[in-house]
Motif scaffolding. Structure first.
Motif, short mmCIF file in Angstrom:
data_model
loop_
_atom_site.label_atom_id
_atom_site.label_comp_id
_atom_site.label_asym_id
_atom_site.label_seq_id
_atom_site.Cartn_x
_atom_site.Cartn_y
_atom_site.Cartn_z
N ASN A 52 0.84 -1.20 0.00
CA ASN A 52 0.00 0.00 0.00
C ASN A 52 0.87 1.25 0.00
OD1 ASN A 52 0.74 0.54 2.80
ND2 ASN A 52 -0.65 -1.15 3.31
N ARG A 53 0.24 2.40 -0.14
CA ARG A 53 0.96 3.68 -0.18
C ARG A 53 1.80 3.90 1.07
NH1 ARG A 53 -3.62 8.06 -1.92
NH2 ARG A 53 -4.00 7.34 -4.04
N SER A 54 1.24 3.57 2.20
CA SER A 54 1.95 3.79 3.47
C SER A 54 3.28 3.05 3.50
CB SER A 54 1.09 3.37 4.66
OG SER A 54 -0.01 4.24 4.79
N GLU A 55 3.27 1.80 3.01
CA GLU A 55 4.53 1.04 2.99
C GLU A 55 5.56 1.69 2.08
OE1 GLU A 55 4.27 -3.10 2.17
OE2 GLU A 55 3.24 -3.54 4.05
N VAL A 56 5.11 2.21 0.94
CA VAL A 56 6.03 2.89 0.03
C VAL A 56 6.66 4.10 0.74
CG1 VAL A 56 6.24 4.20 -2.13
CG2 VAL A 56 4.70 2.23 -2.02
N ILE A 57 5.83 4.89 1.36
CA ILE A 57 6.31 6.11 2.01
C ILE A 57 7.21 5.78 3.19
CG2 ILE A 57 5.55 8.16 3.28
CD1 ILE A 57 3.00 8.02 1.39
N ARG A 58 6.84 4.78 4.00
CA ARG A 58 7.71 4.38 5.11
C ARG A 58 9.06 3.90 4.62
NH1 ARG A 58 2.87 2.53 7.52
NH2 ARG A 58 3.16 0.45 6.67
N ALA A 59 9.08 3.12 3.53
CA ALA A 59 10.35 2.63 2.98
C ALA A 59 11.20 3.80 2.49
CB ALA A 59 10.08 1.65 1.84
N GLY A 60 10.57 4.77 1.85
CA GLY A 60 11.31 5.93 1.38
C GLY A 60 11.89 6.75 2.51
N ILE A 61 11.13 6.93 3.55
CA ILE A 61 11.61 7.68 4.72
C ILE A 61 12.75 6.93 5.38
CG2 ILE A 61 11.00 8.47 7.04
CD1 ILE A 61 8.19 9.13 5.85
N GLN A 62 12.62 5.60 5.51
CA GLN A 62 13.68 4.81 6.12
C GLN A 62 14.97 4.95 5.34
OE1 GLN A 62 13.61 3.26 9.08
NE2 GLN A 62 15.79 2.94 8.78
N ARG A 63 14.86 4.89 4.02
CA ARG A 63 16.05 5.03 3.17
C ARG A 63 16.68 6.41 3.31
NH1 ARG A 63 16.58 2.60 -2.87
NH2 ARG A 63 18.71 3.28 -3.05
N LEU A 64 15.85 7.43 3.39
CA LEU A 64 16.34 8.79 3.59
C LEU A 64 17.08 8.92 4.92
CD1 LEU A 64 16.29 11.79 2.56
CD2 LEU A 64 14.19 12.03 3.89
N LEU A 65 16.51 8.36 5.98
CA LEU A 65 17.14 8.41 7.29
C LEU A 65 18.47 7.66 7.29
CD1 LEU A 65 13.99 7.85 9.53
CD2 LEU A 65 15.24 10.00 9.17
N GLU A 66 18.51 6.50 6.64
CA GLU A 66 19.76 5.75 6.56
C GLU A 66 20.82 6.53 5.79
OE1 GLU A 66 18.45 2.07 4.83
OE2 GLU A 66 17.54 1.40 6.72
N HIS A 67 20.42 7.17 4.70
CA HIS A 67 21.35 7.98 3.91
C HIS A 67 21.94 9.10 4.76
CE1 HIS A 67 23.04 10.38 0.68
NE2 HIS A 67 22.36 11.40 1.15
N HIS A 68 21.08 9.79 5.51
CA HIS A 68 21.57 10.89 6.34
C HIS A 68 22.43 10.39 7.49
CE1 HIS A 68 19.91 14.42 4.44
NE2 HIS A 68 18.86 13.68 4.12
N ALA A 69 22.11 9.22 8.02
CA ALA A 69 22.94 8.65 9.10
C ALA A 69 24.32 8.32 8.56
CB ALA A 69 22.27 7.39 9.66
N GLU A 70 24.41 7.78 7.34
CA GLU A 70 25.70 7.49 6.72
C GLU A 70 26.47 8.76 6.45
OE1 GLU A 70 24.73 5.29 3.21
OE2 GLU A 70 24.01 3.56 4.35
N THR A 71 25.78 9.79 5.97
CA THR A 71 26.41 11.07 5.69
C THR A 71 26.94 11.69 6.99
OG1 THR A 71 24.93 11.43 3.82
CG2 THR A 71 26.04 13.36 4.70
N ASP A 72 26.13 11.64 8.03
CA ASP A 72 26.55 12.18 9.32
C ASP A 72 27.74 11.42 9.89
OD1 ASP A 72 24.60 14.11 9.16
OD2 ASP A 72 23.22 13.11 10.55
N ALA A 73 27.74 10.09 9.72
CA ALA A 73 28.86 9.27 10.21
C ALA A 73 30.14 9.64 9.47
CB ALA A 73 28.54 7.79 10.03
N GLY A 74 30.03 9.91 8.18
CA GLY A 74 31.20 10.31 7.40
C GLY A 74 31.76 11.64 7.87
N ARG A 75 30.91 12.54 8.30
CA ARG A 75 31.36 13.83 8.82
C ARG A 75 32.07 13.65 10.16
NH1 ARG A 75 25.88 16.80 8.02
NH2 ARG A 75 25.82 16.78 5.77
N ASP A 76 31.59 12.72 10.96
CA ASP A 76 32.19 12.49 12.28
C ASP A 76 33.60 11.92 12.17
OD1 ASP A 76 29.88 13.41 13.44
OD2 ASP A 76 29.07 11.42 13.88
N ASP A 77 33.89 11.25 11.04
CA ASP A 77 35.22 10.63 10.84
C ASP A 77 36.29 11.65 10.49
OD1 ASP A 77 34.09 8.19 11.34
OD2 ASP A 77 33.87 7.63 9.24
N ARG A 78 35.90 12.87 10.20
CA ARG A 78 36.87 13.90 9.79
C ARG A 78 37.62 14.46 10.95
NH1 ARG A 78 33.23 17.22 5.46
NH2 ARG A 78 32.66 15.43 4.27
#
Length: 78
Positions: A52-78
């Motif tokens: 359903n639509r909700s699952e699509v949106i939840r998956a997209g949000i999860q992916r966005l959060l994971e992307h930002h967590a990876e980006t933030d982790a990369g900044r912390d390594d500097r």
């Protein structure tokens, strides 16, 4: 910060909350999508990629959060 709410004392679900099967309680969030975004969401549901639509949106949000967590982790390594 995540807001935590207790279920009503009588056990009835709140109007804007539901529960994934054997999973977490969900809050309702409303947003506006463009025609193109909605068509893409519907296509994923029609193609049985998501139930359903909700699952699509939840998956997209999860992916966005994971992307930002990876980006933030990369900044912390500097």
């Amino acid at each position: 910060m995540t807001e935590s709410r207790s279920p009503p004392a009588d056990g009835t679900p709140e109007h804007n909350r539901s529960r994934l099967e054997n999973g977490p309680t969900l809050d309702r969030v409303t947003f506006r999508a463009t025609d193109e975004q909605l068509a893409a969401i519907e296509s994923l549901v029609d193609d049985d990629v998501y139930r359903n639509r909700s699952e699509v949106i939840r998956a997209g949000i999860q992916r966005l959060l994971e992307h930002h967590a990876e980006t933030d982790a990369g900044r912390d390594d500097r």
